[in-house]
Design a protein around this motif. Structure first.
Motif, PDB file in Angstrom:
ATOM      1  N   SER A 124      32.303  -2.203  32.763  1.00 40.40           N
ATOM      2  CA  SER A 124      33.060  -2.862  33.826  1.00 40.40           C
ATOM      3  C   SER A 124      34.543  -2.523  33.757  1.00 40.40           C
ATOM      4  CB  SER A 124      32.879  -4.375  33.743  1.00 40.40           C
ATOM      5  OG  SER A 124      31.533  -4.679  34.005  1.00 40.40           O
ATOM      6  N   ILE A 125      35.090  -2.508  32.538  1.00 37.37           N
ATOM      7  CA  ILE A 125      36.523  -2.206  32.415  1.00 37.37           C
ATOM      8  C   ILE A 125      36.781  -0.754  32.801  1.00 37.37           C
ATOM      9  CG2 ILE A 125      38.425  -1.971  30.775  1.00 37.37           C
ATOM     10  CD1 ILE A 125      37.315  -4.488  29.365  1.00 37.37           C
ATOM     11  N   THR A 126      35.909   0.146  32.335  1.00 41.42           N
ATOM     12  CA  THR A 126      36.077   1.554  32.711  1.00 41.42           C
ATOM     13  C   THR A 126      36.009   1.702  34.227  1.00 41.42           C
ATOM     14  OG1 THR A 126      34.895   2.070  30.690  1.00 41.42           O
ATOM     15  CG2 THR A 126      35.305   3.891  32.203  1.00 41.42           C
ATOM     16  N   GLY A 127      34.973   1.105  34.820  1.00 36.77           N
ATOM     17  CA  GLY A 127      34.824   1.186  36.281  1.00 36.77           C
ATOM     18  C   GLY A 127      36.039   0.611  36.988  1.00 36.77           C
TER      19      GLY A 127
ATOM     20  N   PHE B 155      27.188   0.079  40.991  1.00 38.74           N
ATOM     21  CA  PHE B 155      27.708   0.234  39.625  1.00 38.74           C
ATOM     22  C   PHE B 155      27.883  -1.123  38.947  1.00 38.74           C
ATOM     23  CE2 PHE B 155      31.213   0.282  36.605  1.00 38.74           C
ATOM     24  CZ  PHE B 155      30.779   1.245  35.729  1.00 38.74           C
ATOM     25  N   PHE B 156      28.617  -2.019  39.616  1.00 36.92           N
ATOM     26  CA  PHE B 156      28.926  -3.289  38.948  1.00 36.92           C
ATOM     27  C   PHE B 156      27.697  -4.199  38.829  1.00 36.92           C
ATOM     28  CE2 PHE B 156      33.262  -1.975  40.145  1.00 36.92           C
ATOM     29  CZ  PHE B 156      33.813  -2.008  38.872  1.00 36.92           C
ATOM     30  N   PHE B 157      26.705  -3.993  39.688  1.00 43.24           N
ATOM     31  CA  PHE B 157      25.470  -4.773  39.572  1.00 43.24           C
ATOM     32  C   PHE B 157      24.487  -4.136  38.578  1.00 43.24           C
ATOM     33  CE2 PHE B 157      25.151  -7.559  43.644  1.00 43.24           C
ATOM     34  CZ  PHE B 157      26.494  -7.873  43.553  1.00 43.24           C
ATOM     35  N   GLY B 158      24.897  -3.032  37.965  1.00 38.75           N
ATOM     36  CA  GLY B 158      23.982  -2.362  37.042  1.00 38.75           C
ATOM     37  C   GLY B 158      22.702  -1.892  37.708  1.00 38.75           C
ATOM     38  N   ALA B 159      22.791  -1.593  39.016  1.00 35.50           N
ATOM     39  CA  ALA B 159      21.575  -1.245  39.763  1.00 35.50           C
ATOM     40  C   ALA B 159      21.109   0.176  39.479  1.00 35.50           C
ATOM     41  CB  ALA B 159      21.814  -1.430  41.264  1.00 35.50           C
ATOM     42  N   TYR B 160      21.927   0.915  38.726  1.00 32.98           N
ATOM     43  CA  TYR B 160      21.540   2.295  38.417  1.00 32.98           C
ATOM     44  C   TYR B 160      20.618   2.374  37.212  1.00 32.98           C
ATOM     45  CZ  TYR B 160      25.333   1.505  35.139  1.00 32.98           C
ATOM     46  OH  TYR B 160      26.138   0.957  34.179  1.00 32.98           O
ATOM     47  N   LYS B 161      20.375   1.223  36.593  1.00 34.87           N
ATOM     48  CA  LYS B 161      19.549   1.230  35.387  1.00 34.87           C
ATOM     49  C   LYS B 161      18.070   1.263  35.740  1.00 34.87           C
ATOM     50  CE  LYS B 161      23.081  -0.738  32.588  1.00 34.87           C
ATOM     51  NZ  LYS B 161      23.361  -1.441  31.351  1.00 34.87           N
ATOM     52  N   TYR B 162      17.261   1.397  34.700  1.00 34.78           N
ATOM     53  CA  TYR B 162      15.823   1.464  34.871  1.00 34.78           C
ATOM     54  C   TYR B 162      15.353   0.438  35.884  1.00 34.78           C
ATOM     55  CZ  TYR B 162      10.878   0.987  33.836  1.00 34.78           C
ATOM     56  OH  TYR B 162       9.524   0.923  33.960  1.00 34.78           O
ATOM     57  N   PRO B 163      14.492   0.743  36.838  1.00 36.47           N
ATOM     58  CA  PRO B 163      13.862   2.058  37.067  1.00 36.47           C
ATOM     59  C   PRO B 163      14.546   2.842  38.187  1.00 36.47           C
ATOM     60  CG  PRO B 163      12.680   0.351  38.248  1.00 36.47           C
ATOM     61  CD  PRO B 163      13.917  -0.297  37.688  1.00 36.47           C
ATOM     62  N   ARG B 164      15.836   2.638  38.446  1.00 37.57           N
ATOM     63  CA  ARG B 164      16.458   3.215  39.643  1.00 37.57           C
ATOM     64  C   ARG B 164      17.419   4.354  39.318  1.00 37.57           C
ATOM     65  NH1 ARG B 164      16.015  -2.127  40.017  1.00 37.57           N
ATOM     66  NH2 ARG B 164      14.551  -2.887  41.596  1.00 37.57           N
ATOM     67  N   GLU B 165      17.256   4.973  38.157  1.00 40.37           N
ATOM     68  CA  GLU B 165      18.171   6.044  37.752  1.00 40.37           C
ATOM     69  C   GLU B 165      18.217   7.166  38.785  1.00 40.37           C
ATOM     70  OE1 GLU B 165      15.660   4.879  35.970  1.00 40.37           O
ATOM     71  OE2 GLU B 165      16.101   4.737  33.831  1.00 40.37           O
ATOM     72  N   LEU B 166      17.049   7.550  39.257  1.00 39.71           N
ATOM     73  CA  LEU B 166      16.968   8.686  40.175  1.00 39.71           C
ATOM     74  C   LEU B 166      17.727   8.392  41.466  1.00 39.71           C
ATOM     75  CD1 LEU B 166      15.821  11.445  40.288  1.00 39.71           C
ATOM     76  CD2 LEU B 166      13.732  10.522  41.282  1.00 39.71           C
ATOM     77  N   ASN B 167      17.671   7.142  41.900  1.00 44.19           N
ATOM     78  CA  ASN B 167      18.367   6.804  43.138  1.00 44.19           C
ATOM     79  C   ASN B 167      19.879   6.894  42.971  1.00 44.19           C
ATOM     80  OD1 ASN B 167      17.498   6.493  45.664  1.00 44.19           O
ATOM     81  ND2 ASN B 167      17.335   4.276  45.627  1.00 44.19           N
ATOM     82  N   TRP B 168      20.346   6.607  41.798  1.00 43.64           N
ATOM     83  CA  TRP B 168      21.773   6.778  41.515  1.00 43.64           C
ATOM     84  C   TRP B 168      22.153   8.261  41.597  1.00 43.64           C
ATOM     85  CZ3 TRP B 168      26.246   4.109  40.741  1.00 43.64           C
ATOM     86  CH2 TRP B 168      27.290   4.801  40.125  1.00 43.64           C
ATOM     87  N   VAL B 169      21.316   9.100  40.980  1.00 45.70           N
ATOM     88  CA  VAL B 169      21.607  10.538  40.976  1.00 45.70           C
ATOM     89  C   VAL B 169      21.646  11.065  42.418  1.00 45.70           C
ATOM     90  CG1 VAL B 169      20.725  12.797  40.291  1.00 45.70           C
ATOM     91  CG2 VAL B 169      20.692  10.899  38.667  1.00 45.70           C
ATOM     92  N   ILE B 170      20.660  10.676  43.210  1.00 41.88           N
ATOM     93  CA  ILE B 170      20.657  11.085  44.620  1.00 41.88           C
ATOM     94  C   ILE B 170      21.930  10.583  45.295  1.00 41.88           C
ATOM     95  CG2 ILE B 170      19.498  10.800  46.847  1.00 41.88           C
ATOM     96  CD1 ILE B 170      16.867  10.580  45.341  1.00 41.88           C
TER      97      ILE B 170
END
Ligand code: HEM
Lengths: 234, 329
Positions: A124-127, B155-170
């Protein structure tokens, strides 16, 4: 996340989904409200600001100072901050490429199970710092003003001269009002009319004293317009 | 991760969000479930019978209503809030760009000698020409803003984590392509500003290691900036890059539907103990019925009917029908 944590996440997620609402109409409703808002902002901007055009592209005016769209300011400013020539590729290509790769691979090195922003302070801090840095650089770019624009008002009869000065790259070295190169290679021209008489101004532009290039090529008419304009600055 | 349900005890201080009514109400489950089931049967019945209508005829062949049902009746998790509209707002503005772009292309001539004049003609003479140009120009800025906000949200919701890694890359590829759209489009009006900015952008590209000079040569269509450069930028801007973006948005949304969207990370499936409607019901305390048209929890934003009020109550029926079980698979 290890296997157990993944399983737990999916289980929790399934519960959350069961307790959720149907996509239609709830999510659709919110999306539509957002669409209307975005459309309203867009139409207003187009009506108020329109779509102006600058002067036609002229490959022979090598003095034109380029300026990108505002959303590239942060990259542009990076270039300005890093001045030493051997480091320029670092600013133009190196840093952006590294940032892009780090962004792309984010889910593969940040693999912890925690998602709550305040419980993963490093991310969060980095972001947050990246957001602040980009906003600041964009602000710097915007505050610098267009190097081909002179905000300082002038009387209508000098408008022509002002245009020529703005578009001939004078501001790369000189400052006029709040625009141009403050502390640049050439003197500040904001009050040049009170310091140098018009004939001397005209001669300087035509000859190009010292390191200043000659602007003889502008032609007699434009030279006079520029001289009139500059002599009017007080 | 915390203990799995339903043993989880610890109450999250920030449970739920503005969506959740202040006083949620336990549903009279069976009747809700029945109602919904009835509606679904009716829909299926309707589509099966539809052979008589043109729409029904098509539907029997492509099973569009099945897809439709799968898309629309799927659930979004508890706590889904306004931040989740940023992705579709980005998509909306991209669609706007596509539409206004088509109209601009009807008047634009991608030639170094005529480009400026064609844009000037469009701006000054064509009916609503400047307005449409304005929509496209400012739409580009809005799209950049929205896509960055959407990325910040995920990013701030951590939505890029499992299982949505690929959607972040796209997504990252999409944001880069969107910037490329801005870059290639900037040259097209061919005025001083766009011309010189593009020259600089190209020189920057050329300074890159290994591929830099080649990429710059490709963009310029040769060692020097020439008339071909403009048509090359035009082809990239109106055909190649938007085609790629469109395809990637398709993949992005496919994954969104398949995996489902995240809930805000601070929302938990289990409710904090105390003042729970469930317990009140269990204790025999009569609670307000959320099923009426004037139910307090029917949010004004979505003047939905009784069904809506029930859904809005968050604590939905034990019904988990509907094609939303993918993630568990
Ligand atoms: C043209 C650009 C894009 C479009 C049209 C788009 C569209 C969408 C939509 C409609 C959603 C559903 C949820 C929501 O709206 O928040 C979504 C989810 C998502 N997007 Fe994008 N997106 C784009 C760019 C990006 C970018 C640049 C990123 C990040 C680098 C990204 C990462 C994600 C992730 C990780 C999700 C899953 C979020 C969740 O489940 O909570 N997207 N996108």
């Amino acid at each position: 996340m290890n296997g157990r944590e993944k399983e737990e996440y999916l289980r929790e997620y399934e519960q959350l989904k069961k307790k959720g609402k149907a996509f239609f109409p709830y999510a659709i409703m919110k999306d539509s409200v957002m669409f209307v808002l975005v459309a309203a902002v867009l139409v207003t901007m187009s009506l108020v600001m329109g779509a102006e055009m600058g002067p036609k592209a002229d490959p022979t005016t090598t003095t034109y100072v380029p300026r990108p769209e505002w959303y590239f300011f942060f990259l542009f400013e990076l270039l300005r901050i890093i001045k030493s020539p051997e480091l320029v590729p670092v600013a133009t290509v190196g840093i952006p490429t590294i940032c892009m790769v780090l962004l792309l691979l984010l889910p593969f090195y940040d693999t912890g199970p925690e998602r709550i922003p305040w419980k993963r302070p490093i991310a969060s801090i980095t972001g947050g710092m990246v957001v602040v840095a980009m906003a600041y650089l964009t602000y710097l770019g915007a505050a610098a003003g267009s190097p081909s624009e002179i905000v300082l008002e002038t009387r209508p009869q000098y408008e022509q001269g002002r245009q020529i000065v703005a578009q001939s790259g004078c501001l790369a070295c000189h400052a006029i009002g709040e625009n141009g190169a403050h502390g640049g290679l050439g003197p500040d021209l904001t009050e040049i009319g009170t310091m140098v008489p018009r004939p001397a101004i005209k001669r300087s532009i035509a000859v190009g004293p010292g390191i200043m290039p000659s602007y003889q090529d502008l032609g007699e008419e434009k030279l006079n317009q520029v001289a009139d304009y500059l002599a009017s600055l007080d | 991760m915390k203990l799995p349900l339903p043993t989880r005890k610890k109450a999250s201080p920030v449970d739920g969000n503005g969506d959740d009514p202040a006083a949620p109400v336990e549903q009279a489950g069976p009747s809700k479930a029945e109602k919904r089931a009835a509606m679904k049967t009716a829909a299926i019945h309707h589509s099966a019978e539809g052979g008589a209508t043109a729409a029904g005829w098509v539907d029997q062949r492509v099973n569009a209503s099945g897809i439709y049902t799968a898309l629309l009746t799927r659930k979004v998790p508890k706590g889904t809030n306004w931040f989740y509209t940023l992705g579709s707002a980005t998509m909306f503005i991209f669609a706007m760009q596509a539409i206004t772009g088509v109209f601009l292309s009807m008047y634009y001539t991608p030639s170094a000698t005529q480009a400026y004049a064609s844009i000037a003609h469009l701006t000054n003479d064509v009916f609503m020409g400047e307005f449409v140009r304005g929509l496209h120009k400012w739409g580009a800025s809005l799209m950049i803003i929205l896509i960055f906000l959407h990325m910040a949200r995920t990013f701030f919701f951590g939505a890029y984590k499992y299982p949505r890694e690929l959607n972040w890359v796209i997504g990252v590829v999409l944001i880069i392509l969107t910037m490329v759209m801005g870059l290639t489009g900037y040259l097209l009006p061919f005025d001083q500003r766009s011309f010189w900015a593009t020259i600089v952008a190209n020189n920057i590209t050329a300074s890159g290691p290994v591929v830099g000079p080649y990429l710059a040569d490709f963009l310029r269509a040769g060692p020097d900036f020439s008339a071909t450069t403009l048509s090359r930028f035009y082809a990239l801007h109106m055909l190649a890059v938007p085609g790629l973006i469109g395809a990637l948005i398709g993949a992005h949304l496919f994954l969104v539907v398949k995996l489902g969207t995240t809930a805000p990370p601070w929302v938990r499936a289990a409710r904090p103990k105390g003042a729970r409607p469930t317990e009140m019901v269990a204790a025999g305390v009569p609670v307000a019925v959320s099923d009426g048209p004037d139910a307090p929890d029917a949010a004004p934003a979505n003047g939905a009917g009784p069904e809506g009020a029930a859904e809005e109550a968050g604590e939905s029926t034990p019904d988990d029908a509907g094609p939303d079980g993918e993630v568990s698979a």
